[in-house]
Design a protein around this motif. Structure first.
Motif, PDB file in Angstrom:
ATOM      1  N   GLU A  11       0.639  -1.524  -0.075  1.00  0.00           N
ATOM      2  CA  GLU A  11      -0.448  -0.123  -0.193  1.00  0.00           C
ATOM      3  C   GLU A  11       0.757   1.248   0.116  1.00  0.00           C
ATOM      4  O   GLU A  11       0.324   2.150   0.222  1.00  0.00           O
ATOM      5  N   ARG A  12       2.080   1.081  -0.200  1.00  0.00           N
ATOM      6  CA  ARG A  12       2.948   2.341  -0.140  1.00  0.00           C
ATOM      7  C   ARG A  12       2.201   3.122  -1.312  1.00  0.00           C
ATOM      8  O   ARG A  12       2.643   4.550  -0.526  1.00  0.00           O
ATOM      9  N   THR A  15      -0.665   5.974  -0.609  1.00  0.00           N
ATOM     10  CA  THR A  15      -0.679   7.509   0.019  1.00  0.00           C
ATOM     11  C   THR A  15      -0.248   8.339  -0.411  1.00  0.00           C
ATOM     12  O   THR A  15      -1.188   9.436  -0.197  1.00  0.00           O
ATOM     13  N   GLU A  18      -3.639   9.473  -2.615  1.00  0.00           N
ATOM     14  CA  GLU A  18      -4.775   9.737  -1.623  1.00  0.00           C
ATOM     15  C   GLU A  18      -3.941  11.395  -1.113  1.00  0.00           C
ATOM     16  O   GLU A  18      -5.598  12.597  -1.882  1.00  0.00           O
ATOM     17  N   PHE A  19      -3.263  11.874  -1.421  1.00  0.00           N
ATOM     18  CA  PHE A  19      -2.209  12.620  -0.698  1.00  0.00           C
ATOM     19  C   PHE A  19      -2.577  13.865  -2.674  1.00  0.00           C
ATOM     20  O   PHE A  19      -3.119  14.535  -2.486  1.00  0.00           O
TER      21      PHE A  19
END
Length: 138
Positions: A11-12, A15, A18-19
């Protein structure tokens, strides 16, 4: 198949995605805070200029003298307000019976915060007024 499972569990990158989705909203929120903060500062400064000029007109004996005194009061106050340029401020003094009305208008259209298209801003022409009675309360 094993390689697909490890990729699916990693799941790296989520993020970063999402950002990237939230960043425009955060930028608009920050620009809105800065823009409206600037607007409220200018509106408050315009009201203070009008108040100071109206108080100063009490010392005038004629309409011309009151206008001169009001202009001097605004010029004096502008030297202490770095957010305002003298060429963006206009002053009008009107008299009706014993009431003197001082109107201060600030043209903030040259301010960069009012030209940001991402945030809807209020009208860049800010006008405030103050009214004072000549000759006391009698």
């Amino acid at each position: 198949m094993r390689r697909f499972r490890s990729f699916h569990q990693d799941e790296r990158g989520a993020t970063i995605v999402e950002f990237a989705l939230v960043l425009p909203l955060l930028a608009m929120l920050l620009l809105g805070i800065l823009g409206y903060g600037q607007y409220f500062l200018l509106a408050h400064s315009a009201q203070q200029l009008a108040n100071d000029a109206a108080r100063a007109t009490v010392a005038g004996l004629s309409p011309g003298e009151r206008l001169t005194i009001a202009n001097a009061a605004v010029a004096r106050s502008l030297s202490t307000l770095p957010e305002l340029k003298p060429q963006t401020v206009s002053l009008a003094v009107t008299e009706a019976s014993e009431l003197v009305t001082v109107r201060v208008r600030i043209d903030a259209s040259g301010n960069p915060m009012f030209r940001v298209p991402l945030v809807p801003m209020p009208d860049p022409l800010i006008e405030r007024r103050a009214v004072v009675r000549q000759g006391g309360f009698g």
